[in-house]
Each structure stands twice: as structure tokens, then as C-alpha cells.
Design a protein around this motif. Structure first.
Motif, mmCIF file in Angstrom:
data_model
loop_
_atom_site.group_PDB
_atom_site.id
_atom_site.type_symbol
_atom_site.label_atom_id
_atom_site.label_comp_id
_atom_site.label_asym_id
_atom_site.label_seq_id
_atom_site.Cartn_x
_atom_site.Cartn_y
_atom_site.Cartn_z
ATOM 1 N N THR A 130 25.288 -0.616 76.772
ATOM 2 C CA THR A 130 26.699 -0.782 77.110
ATOM 3 C C THR A 130 26.977 0.096 78.325
ATOM 4 O OG1 THR A 130 27.417 -1.268 74.865
ATOM 5 C CG2 THR A 130 29.074 -0.317 76.341
ATOM 6 N N VAL A 131 27.684 -0.454 79.299
ATOM 7 C CA VAL A 131 28.046 0.291 80.506
ATOM 8 C C VAL A 131 29.563 0.334 80.600
ATOM 9 C CG1 VAL A 131 27.883 0.402 83.024
ATOM 10 C CG2 VAL A 131 25.939 -0.451 81.677
ATOM 11 N N ARG A 132 30.108 1.538 80.656
ATOM 12 C CA ARG A 132 31.538 1.740 80.870
ATOM 13 C C ARG A 132 31.711 2.088 82.340
ATOM 14 N NH1 ARG A 132 34.648 2.330 76.489
ATOM 15 N NH2 ARG A 132 33.548 2.172 74.513
ATOM 16 N N ILE A 133 32.463 1.267 83.048
ATOM 17 C CA ILE A 133 32.692 1.512 84.470
ATOM 18 C C ILE A 133 34.030 2.223 84.583
ATOM 19 C CG2 ILE A 133 32.877 0.499 86.762
ATOM 20 C CD1 ILE A 133 31.258 -1.909 85.613
ATOM 21 N N ALA A 134 33.976 3.495 84.915
ATOM 22 C CA ALA A 134 35.156 4.358 84.928
ATOM 23 C C ALA A 134 35.414 4.903 86.324
ATOM 24 C CB ALA A 134 34.977 5.480 83.907
ATOM 25 N N THR A 135 35.231 4.031 87.318
ATOM 26 C CA THR A 135 35.548 4.417 88.688
ATOM 27 C C THR A 135 37.053 4.633 88.785
ATOM 28 O OG1 THR A 135 35.573 2.061 89.227
ATOM 29 C CG2 THR A 135 33.561 3.286 89.776
ATOM 30 N N ASP A 136 37.493 5.221 89.889
ATOM 31 C CA ASP A 136 38.899 5.568 90.045
ATOM 32 C C ASP A 136 39.800 4.349 89.829
ATOM 33 O OD1 ASP A 136 38.000 8.094 90.610
ATOM 34 O OD2 ASP A 136 38.678 8.109 92.700
ATOM 35 N N ASP A 137 40.985 4.626 89.341
ATOM 36 C CA ASP A 137 41.970 3.602 89.031
ATOM 37 C C ASP A 137 42.777 3.286 90.293
ATOM 38 O OD1 ASP A 137 43.530 1.853 87.625
ATOM 39 O OD2 ASP A 137 44.475 3.356 86.343
ATOM 40 N N ASP A 138 42.075 2.745 91.311
ATOM 41 C CA ASP A 138 42.703 2.384 92.582
ATOM 42 C C ASP A 138 41.951 1.189 93.174
ATOM 43 O OD1 ASP A 138 40.336 3.466 93.676
ATOM 44 O OD2 ASP A 138 41.314 5.301 94.360
ATOM 45 N N LYS A 139 42.373 0.740 94.345
ATOM 46 C CA LYS A 139 41.771 -0.451 94.949
ATOM 47 C C LYS A 139 40.265 -0.270 95.194
ATOM 48 C CE LYS A 139 42.349 -3.714 98.742
ATOM 49 N NZ LYS A 139 43.116 -4.101 99.926
ATOM 50 N N ALA A 140 39.875 0.870 95.742
ATOM 51 C CA ALA A 140 38.449 1.117 96.004
ATOM 52 C C ALA A 140 37.657 1.171 94.697
ATOM 53 C CB ALA A 140 38.270 2.414 96.790
#
Length: 149
Positions: A100-110
Motif C-alpha cells: 500500500t502506498v500513501r501519497i502525502a505530498t503537499d496539499d497544493d497544486k504542485a
């Protein structure tokens, strides 16, 4: 005197691959890699090599966010950091096979753009589940700082 944060980025075997630094309190350049050579592996990759084969992976932006996200996690997930939102390399997706992979990149457009690219690659590499995890409009380090005030 100037204070500098020095962050070692390691190989899967734990050897230092490159160094990232940030001059604290300085305006302008945030993070710089030694001799302008970025890392060849995600931040924290050495932890994945010691983790169970089915351990969940969390992908965040940056080493500082990786450290912050680890502080928030109580599930034994392996938190790995990208050098930046646009720095994902498709060959890194192989670590997702059977996980399982949780993608927790910043909560913005990028961060959302990075999440789309990462999700496509990890699905193709054999991830069993992919989750987009959001940090309430802040990055993980900001969230930890807000919770500890």
C-alpha cells in the motif's frame, strides 16, 4: 554566526549518497544539494530495506516533512521523502510492488500533480492500494508545529 541544517540522503544500504543543506534564517535559497548533485534515492530508503515486505509506504515532499510525518504515524509505515514536488523518478516506483502506498505530498497544486504521477507509476509497478493523504492545507512540518504549540 550562521546556522546550517545538514541532511544526509542515503543509499538503500545506509551509506550517505549526498548531503542537502539549508542556511537557517536566511532568505532566498531554501535547500541545496552538495555540488548540485541531487539524491539517487528517496529520503529514508534505508528504512524500507529493514521493514517487513508488506510495510506500507508514505511518500512526502522533502526530508523535513518525512521526519514530521514519521512523528505523526503510529502504524509502523515507512515514510519516504522526495527531493521536491517535481523530482519523482519513475524507477523509484518499483518499491511499491505488493504494498500500500500513501501519497502525502503537499496539499497544493504542485503536490497534487506529483501525486498523480506517483500514483500512475506505483500502480504500474504493482502497488496493491494507493491512497492520497492530505495534510489540511499545510505541509507535514507545519502541521506538527501547529499541533505542538
Amino acid at each position: 554566526s550562521n546556522h546550517v541544517l545538514v541532511i544526509p540522503w542515503r543509499t538503500p544500504g545506509g551509506l550517505v549518497d549526498t548531503i542537502q543543506r539549508r542556511q537557517l534564517g536566511a532568505a532566498g535559497t531554501r535547500y541545496v544539494f552538495a555540488a548540485n548533485r541531487g539524491p539517487r534515492h528517496l529520503y529514508g530508503i534505508e528504512r524500507l530495506m529493514r521493514a517487513p515486505a508488506d510495510a506500507e509506504i508514505v511518500v512526502v515532499e522533502g526530508a523535513v516533512d518525512a521526519l514530521a510525518r514519521r512523528k505523526l504515524d503510529t502504524q509502523g509505515r515507512v515514510v519516504l521523502g522526495l527531493p521536491g514536488a517535481s523530482s519523482w523518478l519513475p524507477q523509484w516506483a518499483s518499491i511499491a510492488q505488493g504494498r500500500t502506498v500513501r501519497i502525502a505530498t503537499d496539499d497544493d497544486k504542485a503536490g497534487d500533480g506529483a501525486a498523480e504521477r506517483i500514483a500512475a507509476d506505483v500502480w504500474a509497478a504493482g502497488a496493491v492500494r494507493v491512497v492520497r493523504e492530505r495534510s489540511k492545507g499545510m505541509d507535514w512540518a507545519q502541521l506538527v508545529a501547529a499541533e505542538t504549540k
